[in-house]
Design a protein around this motif. Structure first.
Motif, mmCIF file in Angstrom:
data_model
loop_
_atom_site.group_PDB
_atom_site.id
_atom_site.type_symbol
_atom_site.label_atom_id
_atom_site.label_comp_id
_atom_site.label_asym_id
_atom_site.label_seq_id
_atom_site.Cartn_x
_atom_site.Cartn_y
_atom_site.Cartn_z
ATOM 1 N N TYR A 13 0.830 -1.204 0.000
ATOM 2 C CA TYR A 13 0.000 0.000 0.000
ATOM 3 C C TYR A 13 0.867 1.258 0.000
ATOM 4 O O TYR A 13 0.511 2.266 -0.625
ATOM 5 C CB TYR A 13 -0.921 0.005 1.221
ATOM 6 N N ASN A 36 -8.835 5.821 -0.700
ATOM 7 C CA ASN A 36 -10.091 5.087 -0.556
ATOM 8 C C ASN A 36 -10.018 3.709 -1.200
ATOM 9 O O ASN A 36 -10.689 2.769 -0.752
ATOM 10 C CB ASN A 36 -11.246 5.890 -1.151
ATOM 11 N N ARG A 71 -8.333 1.662 1.431
ATOM 12 C CA ARG A 71 -9.263 1.418 2.539
ATOM 13 C C ARG A 71 -10.316 0.389 2.154
ATOM 14 O O ARG A 71 -10.748 -0.414 2.992
ATOM 15 C CB ARG A 71 -9.918 2.735 2.964
ATOM 16 N N GLU A 128 -9.087 -3.021 2.642
ATOM 17 C CA GLU A 128 -8.997 -3.375 4.054
ATOM 18 C C GLU A 128 -10.361 -3.348 4.733
ATOM 19 O O GLU A 128 -10.458 -3.404 5.959
ATOM 20 C CB GLU A 128 -8.049 -2.409 4.772
ATOM 21 N N LEU A 170 -12.507 -0.923 5.023
ATOM 22 C CA LEU A 170 -12.708 0.295 5.794
ATOM 23 C C LEU A 170 -13.549 1.275 4.976
ATOM 24 O O LEU A 170 -13.498 1.277 3.742
ATOM 25 C CB LEU A 170 -11.357 0.938 6.141
#
Length: 411
Positions: A358, A370, A373, A376, A378
């Motif tokens: 990442y 984003n 995220r 992950e 999120l």
């Protein structure tokens, strides 16, 4: 193809019957015995712990991967969740099964039988269900070039064309079917079963060395009954291991056999594990066999990556291309609709590896905050959709242009 024909000719000579690519019925498992004399069928092969572990690993790993439908979108592609096929292959192919259950059986059938078949149910031109076929299927080609499938299941007989049967072929297959692992590897599976049976018999007899009870005279009927029956009942078996044997009347015990270690039984069982793993293309350490390798470290990591690259990849492509050819319409293919497994979960590294990945993506601007995220699980953040990159890697001649003027520096 010539290599396959030569291979089947040699196998046919060993089996005592002709084998042909054009006749997959020869490759159908018939429960024939191997060289070791043990019957080979699905039940007997899956009773071998190494074979069960290999099939379970391959089928379970593939079935756990999300199978996605994609469409082109703005130079990239989006998930086509509104496509009629998406719900079937991603969520539930039929009323009774989840997608994982369906594809797990499909992969197990390919590994063992060399073929997987499913009945295609339609409402008009729309596919509404895929129902797996558990019974043996016979395929034949008609003069018009179409392939027809015949089988009997639940008291009904079926004779349907390739339009109504979804067929995924295994390794070395012709349009009529793939090669059955059970048939091709029956000698190795028979030997593994025989070794397990020998080990089980040894333990059943209490791991005691067999031998003879010597007596210098002919036995009476009662004495023979004691030697052949009562002594066996009293001293044979794991429950009686270590019990002292009492002999009288001039009887003597003479040991004849050797111990399992001396007979290298454990080594033979280890070899059968490796032999079974060879047939399924699974590294032995992935099913718990680490006797000849370290149980940790980069060596096993590389073997696991090799398994994903060289064993799983072709299995995934086989299913993806079968779906694309048989279940997608010509209009879907023209519009660029494709079906692929999502490998992100399988290729997901540990925390340190993901952090480095990442970090490179964000610093070089080929992923946004984003997007990272989302991988992950999120939620997105405001402003996280703008690609960014570090500015320290600039030409030396332009370094002064990046610095603020002296008057603008903060004291």
């Amino acid at each position: 193809m010539n290599l396959l024909r030569k291979t089947m000719t040699l196998l046919g000579r060993a089996a005592g019957r002709p084998l042909s690519l054009e006749d997959p019925e020869h490759w159908r498992n018939r429960g024939a015995d191997g060289y070791a004399g043990e019957p080979v069928n699905e039940s007997s092969v899956l009773a071998i712990s190494a074979a069960f572990a290999c099939v379970n690993l391959v089928a379970g790993t593939i079935a756990s991967l999300p199978l996605m439908v994609y469409r082109p979108a703005g130079g990239g592609r989006d998930v086509a969740s509104d496509h009629p096929l998406y719900r079937l292959i991603h969520d539930s192919p039929n009323y009774d099964q989840t997608a994982l259950e369906f594809w797990e059986f499909a992969c197990a059938a390919i590994e063992l039988r060399g073929n997987f078949y499913a009945l295609i149910e339609r409402s008009g031109a729309k596919i509404i269900a895929l129902t797996p076929i558990y019974a043996p299927v016979t395929a034949r080609r008609e003069r018009d070039g179409s392939i027809w499938y015949r089988w009997s299941e639940d008291g009904r007989s079926y004779n349907l064309s390739d339009r109504d049967v979804f067929h995924v072929r295994g390794f070395g297959g012709t349009p009529l079917g793939g090669l059955s692992t059970l048939s091709v590897g029956r000698n190795a599976f028979s030997l593994a079963t025989a070794i397990d049976r020998a080990a089980g018999t040894t333990f059943r007899n209490g791991m005691r060395p067999s031998g003879v009870i010597a007596y210098d005279k002919f036995l009476t009927r009662e004495q023979r009954e004691i030697a052949e029956t009562r002594l066996t009942e009293k001293y044979v078996g794991a429950m009686n291991a270590g019990r002292p044997m009492v002999l009288e009347g001039g009887w003597k015990w003479n040991s004849l056999s050797i111990s399992p270690d001396d007979a290298q039984m454990l080594e033979s069982r280890g070899f059968s594990v490796e032999e079974v793993c060879r047939f399924f293309g699974v590294p032995p350490h992935m099913i718990g066999h680490t006797s000849k390798s370290t149980s940790w470290g980069t060596g096993l990591e590389q073997q696991s990556i090799g398994f994903q690259r060289y064993a799983l990849r072709r299995r995934l492509k086989r299913i993806e291309q079968a779906i694309g050819k048989q279940l997608l319409t010509q209009e879907d293919r023209t519009r660029g609709i494709v079906v692929e497994f999502n490998l992100e979960g399988l290729l997901r590294g540990d925390s340190a590896a993901r952090s480095n990945f990442y970090g490179s993506a964000l610093n070089n601007g080929w992923m946004t905050i984003n997007e990272v995220r989302a991988l992950e699980n999120l939620p997105p953040v405001p402003g996280g959709d703008v690609p960014r990159m570090q500015m320290q890697n600039v030409p030396i001649t332009d370094a002064g242009k990046q610095l603020p003027a002296p008057s603008e520096k903060t004291p």
